[in-house]
Design an enzyme around this catalytic site. Structure first.
Site, PDB file in Angstrom:
ATOM      1  N   ASP A  95      40.496 -40.202 -33.472  1.00 49.49           N
ATOM      2  CA  ASP A  95      39.964 -41.129 -34.470  1.00 49.49           C
ATOM      3  C   ASP A  95      38.620 -41.722 -34.035  1.00 49.49           C
ATOM      4  OD1 ASP A  95      42.248 -40.665 -35.820  1.00 49.49           O
ATOM      5  OD2 ASP A  95      42.930 -42.746 -35.897  1.00 49.49           O
ATOM      6  N   ASP A  96      37.869 -42.164 -35.071  1.00 44.94           N
ATOM      7  CA  ASP A  96      36.696 -43.047 -34.944  1.00 44.94           C
ATOM      8  C   ASP A  96      35.411 -42.355 -34.504  1.00 44.94           C
ATOM      9  OD1 ASP A  96      38.470 -45.032 -35.608  1.00 44.94           O
ATOM     10  OD2 ASP A  96      38.747 -45.721 -33.544  1.00 44.94           O
ATOM     11  N   HIS A 146      38.067 -40.809 -42.300  1.00 45.52           N
ATOM     12  CA  HIS A 146      38.574 -42.055 -41.726  1.00 45.52           C
ATOM     13  C   HIS A 146      37.816 -43.243 -42.313  1.00 45.52           C
ATOM     14  CE1 HIS A 146      41.181 -44.027 -38.968  1.00 45.52           C
ATOM     15  NE2 HIS A 146      40.251 -44.437 -38.116  1.00 45.52           N
ATOM     16  N   HIS A 150      35.080 -48.020 -41.845  1.00 47.34           N
ATOM     17  CA  HIS A 150      36.285 -48.396 -41.109  1.00 47.34           C
ATOM     18  C   HIS A 150      36.848 -49.767 -41.522  1.00 47.34           C
ATOM     19  CE1 HIS A 150      39.095 -48.774 -37.686  1.00 47.34           C
ATOM     20  NE2 HIS A 150      38.981 -47.449 -37.588  1.00 47.34           N
ATOM     21  N   HIS A 247      41.738 -41.061 -29.264  1.00 43.44           N
ATOM     22  CA  HIS A 247      40.425 -41.518 -29.736  1.00 43.44           C
ATOM     23  C   HIS A 247      39.320 -40.830 -28.944  1.00 43.44           C
ATOM     24  CE1 HIS A 247      43.210 -44.744 -30.905  1.00 43.44           C
ATOM     25  NE2 HIS A 247      42.374 -44.988 -31.914  1.00 43.44           N
TER      26      HIS A 247
END
Length: 726
Positions: A95-96, A146, A150, A247
């Site tokens: 993620d991210d 995603h 955010h 991540h």
């Protein structure tokens, strides 16, 4: 005739209403820079960012098959279902990202172990690092959304959710040329954590054609618990299939990379396969190719973001450069001006033998009817023997006649057709009787001691020219007060510094003195540039003469009283200075006395008079940016710190010149408004220089408000002290 007249009036009105190019081009540059900063703030989540996180809520509205089901949730078509992975299938999700430091390392480890994964990228990061997204797709990984910024979607409206999805897809299309049907909500967890606030969002996401992917195994690598702990938490129970949350962005991920390098071979020996989500489920690929307008829109977006990143990066570098230049200039000015004042004010200081010989004062005048009488009378009230030559450069307002009607002794008028200031000064030099020549403007008045103080440095035979202390006489208006600060601080404090460095760049046209022999050796005043005073000064240096500053040779000049007039004057100064620097550029490689000016003077002039003023507005641009997008407190403190340093330098300059400090009250406003005007003027000068444009002399309107000092006229100079006219 009436229709034709009306048409002409309309055309004239249209011309008047059209924005002049000198305003338009700098304005476009400023707008473009602000747009780039806004775009940067947008992709760095400084604009439209929402960092709220929802507290857990009740789950009674969430279907049991979702709460008790797998991590793949499908609500498309109004249905609610979920899927789990088969045994021995492990889907690694990150993620991210993408992150420029850690994502490549994650991809290298995956490639090393021949494993695939799913990267849930944010639009902000994908826009900034499109090459990494492209690499993900090229190496067989899947990419999911995603969101763009955010945010916690349970706080957002349907319109904001659509925007987050579409912008995320736009970035993905521009980076890798694909769309995706996979989505992971920010701050998501296991399926059994779905509640009454997040479930409606999941339903809406499904209605937009997306499959929501959460996880059922959390490595908790964001806590940085250690490599062993990350491996333990990422390992599924038994031999069940799992979607593992990790991540590749959001901070230091070296533990994640090391744990991944251990996890993959360990689980591989246990029979696990590391697939994309659709590979693990035996479903069609989540990616679809984009083409046509959608693809070009995505590429245009990514290109714009890259341009904003590069531009703002350059602006940050520019801000660092201007910071160094500002502090370096202030430091040099304070130290060297203090040394200069100490040197010239110490008891017994003399340039050499006292200079008492008569002086020729040249006053080039073009339509100076409102000022010329004050100018001439101030000269006749002086303490030093002089002759005055008023060179009338084709005036149409009776300037020459006004001087002649005064019938003052030792005042002559030389008439010529309009040929410009350099030609008028050269005509004056040819008609001057004495070896020392003072030059001044037709709108300037001298104090009684000005000429005497101005010529004393010629007691040193190495001195070829002397710069006087020009002051603003009409300082009572706001714009006059701003110029007053600029003259005292920016010009006269600079001249003290340059005097100590022996590289004075400009003898002000309002008050300067020269040796006739020095002028003749360099060919007199040149018409090559619009800054003939800077041009002649640089020529003096290159010829080996010293150019010094006489602080007590004060002259009071009439500064422009309108923005338009100020613009015209400073535009000519800026452009003329650029021309002079370019004309004398070979001084940089010359040896001998002229080499010092080339090695020190020219670089300092270019940095402090051209580069620094052009970059100075970056301080205010980043001030505005910081006030709007933060960090506000640090931004204000930094800006006030710069202003304080400027105030200290200005106060010191005012103290040296024995000026009243009350005018410094307008310094903060000067820094905000006046500096922007000077920036736009300098930017226009750059544009003119780069495009090869030509700038003509522009006559400033004068009001004659600067009065001559009250003093008795001097006795005539005896005829036997004069030189015959050559």
């Amino acid at each position: 005739m009436a229709p034709r007249t009306s048409r002409r009036r309309a055309e004239r009105g249209a011309r008047r209403r059209r924005l002049p190019m000198r305003y338009l081009l700098p304005s476009l540059v400023l707008v473009a820079l602000m747009a780039m900063l806004m775009l940067r703030g947008f992709v760095h989540s400084e604009i439209l960012a929402d960092h709220r996180i929802q507290e857990p809520a009740a789950t009674d509205r969430v279907p049991d098959e979702i709460l008790e089901g797998g991590p793949v949730i499908d609500t498309r078509g109004g249905k609610a279902g979920s899927l789990s992975l088969p045994d021995h299938r492990l889907v690694l999700t990150f993620d991210d990202g993408p992150d420029p430091e850690w994502t490549p390392k994650v991809l290298d480890v995956l490639k090393k172990h021949d494993a695939h994964a799913v990267f849930f990228v944010t639009g902000t990061m994908a826009s900034r690092y499109p090459d990494l997204v492209s690499r993900m797709v090229e190496e067989g990984h899947e990419v999911g959304l995603h969101t763009f910024n955010h945010p916690d979607l349970s706080f957002q409206s349907h319109r904001r959710i659509d925007w987050e999805l579409s912008q995320n897809q736009l970035a993905l299309a521009g980076a890798a040329g694909v769309r995706t049907s996979l989505f992971r909500p920010p701050y998501s967890s296991f399926a059994d954590a779905m509640d009454n606030k997040s479930w409606p969002v999941t339903q809406y996401i499904g209605s937009r054609g997306y499959i929501t992917v959460v996880n059922n195994t959390d490595s908790e690598d964001w806590k940085k618990p250690g490599v062993d702990e990350i491996v333990r938490r990422a390992t599924p129970q038994g031999r069940k299939g799992a979607i593992v949350l990790m991540h590749d962005s959001g901070g230091d991920r070296h533990q994640t990379v090391e744990a991944l390098d251990r996890l993959l071979p360990d689980l591989g020996r246990k029979g696990y396969e590391f697939d994309n989500l659709t590979e693990a489920l035996g479903a069609p690929s989540a990616h679809t190719k984009v083409s046509g307008l959608e693809l070009w829109k995505g590429k245009a977006w990514v290109y714009a973001v890259q341009a904003s990143e590069n531009t703002t990066g350059a602006l940050v570098v520019g801000l660092a450069v201007i910071g160094v230049l500002v502090f370096a200039r202030f430091g040099l000015m304070l130290i060297l001006s203090a040394l200069h004042a100490r040197r010239v004010r110490r008891r017994g200081f003399r340039w050499g033998r006292p200079v008492t010989e008569p002086v020729s004062v040249l006053v080039p005048a073009y339509n100076e009817a409102k000022c010329i009488e004050n100018t001439v009378r101030s000269l006749m009230a002086g303490e030093h023997p002089i002759e005055v030559l008023v060179i009338d450069d084709g005036s149409s307002d009776g300037t020459a006649r006004i001087v002649e009607n005064l019938r003052l002794p030792n005042v002559r008028v030389v008439r010529q057709l309009n040929a410009g200031k350099p030609a008028a000064l050269n005509r004056g030099i040819a008609n001057a009787r004495y070896d020392l020549i003072v030059m001044m403007d037709g709108d300037t008045v001298f104090e009684p001691a000005t000429v005497r103080e101005l010529v004393q440095p010629f007691g040193d035979p190495s001195v070829g020219a002397v710069a006087g202390n020009a002051k603003v006489g009409n300082r009572n208006s706001m714009i006059g007060a701003w110029q007053h600060i600029e003259y005292v601080m920016g010009f006269n404090l600079d001249r003290r510094m340059y005097d100590m460095l022996n590289c004075m760049p400009t003898i002000p046209g309002a008050v300067g003195a020269f040796r006739r022999s020095a002028l003749e050796r360099v060919g007199g005043m040149s018409e090559d540039t619009l800054a003939e005073d800077t041009d002649i000064t640089m020529a003096m240096h290159r010829d080996g003469w010293r150019v010094v500053y006489a602080e007590n040779a004060r002259a009071w000049t009439e500064a422009p009283e309108s923005v338009q007039q100020l613009w015209s004057q400073r535009y000519r100064w800026s452009y003329g200075t650029m021309q002079a620097i370019w004309k004398h550029r070979r001084a940089v490689i010359e040896r001998g006395p002229s080499g010092r000016f080339g090695r020190i003077g020219l670089p300092l002039v270019a940095l402090f008079m051209i580069v620094a003023p052009l970059l100075a507005p970056l301080i205010d641009v980043f001030l505005l940016y910081g006030l709007v997008f933060g960090p506000t407190q640090k931004t204000v403190v930094a800006w006030l710190g710069v202003l304080l340093i400027q105030a200290v330098c200005a106060a010191y300059a005012f103290r040296l010149d024995k000026e009243r400090m009350t005018h410094l009250l307008s310094l903060p406003l000067q820094q905000v408004l006046y500096r922007q005007l000077m920036y736009v003027v300098l930017l226009q000068s750059w544009i003119t220089a780069l495009t090869g444009g030509r700038l003509r002399w522009q006559k400033l309107r004068r009001t004659g408000v600067v009065e001559a000092p009250v003093a008795a006229p001097r006795e005539p100079v005896r005829g036997d002290e004069r030189r015959p006219v050559g």
